[in-house]
Design a protein around this motif. Sequence first.
Motif, PDB file in Angstrom:
ATOM      1  N   TYR A 165      -5.113  -1.672 -12.556  1.00  0.00           N
ATOM      2  CA  TYR A 165      -4.125  -1.220 -11.874  1.00  0.00           C
ATOM      3  C   TYR A 165      -4.320  -0.468 -10.625  1.00  0.00           C
ATOM      4  N   ASP A 166      -5.794  -0.797 -10.127  1.00  0.00           N
ATOM      5  CA  ASP A 166      -5.966  -0.273  -8.900  1.00  0.00           C
ATOM      6  C   ASP A 166      -5.441  -0.765  -7.707  1.00  0.00           C
ATOM      7  N   ARG A 167      -4.967  -2.049  -8.051  1.00  0.00           N
ATOM      8  CA  ARG A 167      -4.389  -2.713  -6.962  1.00  0.00           C
ATOM      9  C   ARG A 167      -2.844  -3.066  -7.159  1.00  0.00           C
ATOM     10  N   LEU A 168      -2.339  -2.133  -7.767  1.00  0.00           N
ATOM     11  CA  LEU A 168      -0.932  -2.377  -8.331  1.00  0.00           C
ATOM     12  C   LEU A 168       0.023  -1.902  -7.180  1.00  0.00           C
ATOM     13  N   ASN A 169      -0.615  -1.202  -6.139  1.00  0.00           N
ATOM     14  CA  ASN A 169       0.398  -1.015  -5.078  1.00  0.00           C
ATOM     15  C   ASN A 169       0.411  -2.319  -4.255  1.00  0.00           C
ATOM     16  N   MET A 172       2.563  -4.749  -5.792  1.00  0.00           N
ATOM     17  CA  MET A 172       4.074  -4.510  -5.735  1.00  0.00           C
ATOM     18  C   MET A 172       4.619  -4.616  -4.412  1.00  0.00           C
ATOM     19  N   GLU A 173       3.816  -4.325  -3.213  1.00  0.00           N
ATOM     20  CA  GLU A 173       4.196  -4.473  -1.840  1.00  0.00           C
ATOM     21  C   GLU A 173       4.554  -5.742  -1.393  1.00  0.00           C
ATOM     22  N   LEU A 174       3.597  -6.723  -2.076  1.00  0.00           N
ATOM     23  CA  LEU A 174       3.667  -8.329  -2.053  1.00  0.00           C
ATOM     24  C   LEU A 174       4.852  -8.838  -2.756  1.00  0.00           C
ATOM     25  N   PHE A 175       5.115  -8.446  -3.791  1.00  0.00           N
ATOM     26  CA  PHE A 175       6.214  -8.616  -4.704  1.00  0.00           C
ATOM     27  C   PHE A 175       7.489  -8.395  -3.900  1.00  0.00           C
ATOM     28  N   PHE A 256       2.217 -18.970   2.842  1.00  0.00           N
ATOM     29  CA  PHE A 256       2.077 -18.239   1.546  1.00  0.00           C
ATOM     30  C   PHE A 256       0.625 -17.419   1.526  1.00  0.00           C
ATOM     31  N   LEU A 257      -0.374 -17.952   2.012  1.00  0.00           N
ATOM     32  CA  LEU A 257      -1.622 -17.422   2.001  1.00  0.00           C
ATOM     33  C   LEU A 257      -1.626 -16.175   2.941  1.00  0.00           C
ATOM     34  N   ASP A 258      -1.045 -16.424   4.086  1.00  0.00           N
ATOM     35  CA  ASP A 258      -0.872 -15.373   5.104  1.00  0.00           C
ATOM     36  C   ASP A 258      -0.265 -14.013   4.505  1.00  0.00           C
ATOM     37  N   ALA A 259       0.637 -14.168   3.692  1.00  0.00           N
ATOM     38  CA  ALA A 259       1.470 -13.258   3.163  1.00  0.00           C
ATOM     39  C   ALA A 259       0.707 -12.625   2.139  1.00  0.00           C
TER      40      ALA A 259
END
Length: 265
Positions: A165-169, A172-175, A256-259
Amino acid sequence: MSLNLQTLCQEVCTLSKQVGGFIKTERKKFHLKSVEVKGKNDFVSYVDKTSEQKIVQQLEILLPEAGFIAEEATSNKKGEVYNWIIDPLDGTTNFIHGVPCFAISIALMRNDEIVLGVVYEINFEECFYAYEGSKAYLNGKEISVSKADRLKDSLLVTGFPYYDYDRLNEYMELFKYFMQHTHGLRRLGSAATDLAYVACGRFEGFYEYSLQPWDVAAGAFIVKQAGGKITDFKGEENYIFGKEIVAGNTNMFPEFLDAVKLFFK
Ligand code: 2AM
Ligand code: CA
């Protein structure tokens, strides 16, 4: 004598359908009390284990010199050149809850390269497959990735983090970004199926982190043979063992990859 990958691929499809039939039958009488907990949110049952035993047993006959990298660790045999990468039941959580999206995933690796992949989605009886030099197929018909060339015209699929969950933020921002810049996102719960659906053009792209090689090896290979593109989050090649994957149709892949890179620095 060189290996006939076309024949072997057909045999692996037949095997997947047989074991898929077993899993489907077991689902009808499945009881929650059969579930064991491997780790946090990590479940397994006799169905996963028995299926893997059936697959390993048959693959040993088909290619005796090959070793195995398999989720339930049925065999620890290492092959000098060939190794099978197997998930006997991808989407175990769906299986347990009776949600219809779970699959068998079988890939063959020659040295470090995947040369054959089969994903069999059990509920719809859809067999996706490809081998080195071939196109990609779904139940005998050639498939290819979609042609959409903009993120805004894309339907994406992902998997939610269930540990790390360390990369959860960042996730979520990407989501949130994709929510606002695409047709939408889906979460099926089986990475092998997500990739197979990218291969046949149902989804434009798939991304997830923390996946294991057996979740992605076969599906990623099928996407490639269907004309798609796959990398890790850095745009590099380490997407099978590197626990980060971005897969998509070739036309929209750069955007897609850039995002992804924008949020996962
Ligand atoms: P599995 O069912 O074989 O475990 C869903 O995002 C993907 O993550 C599936 O391919 C699933 O494979 C994998 N996964 C592994 N462990 C998981 C877990 N504890 N919860 C959800 N998905 C998990
Ligand atoms: Ca599994």
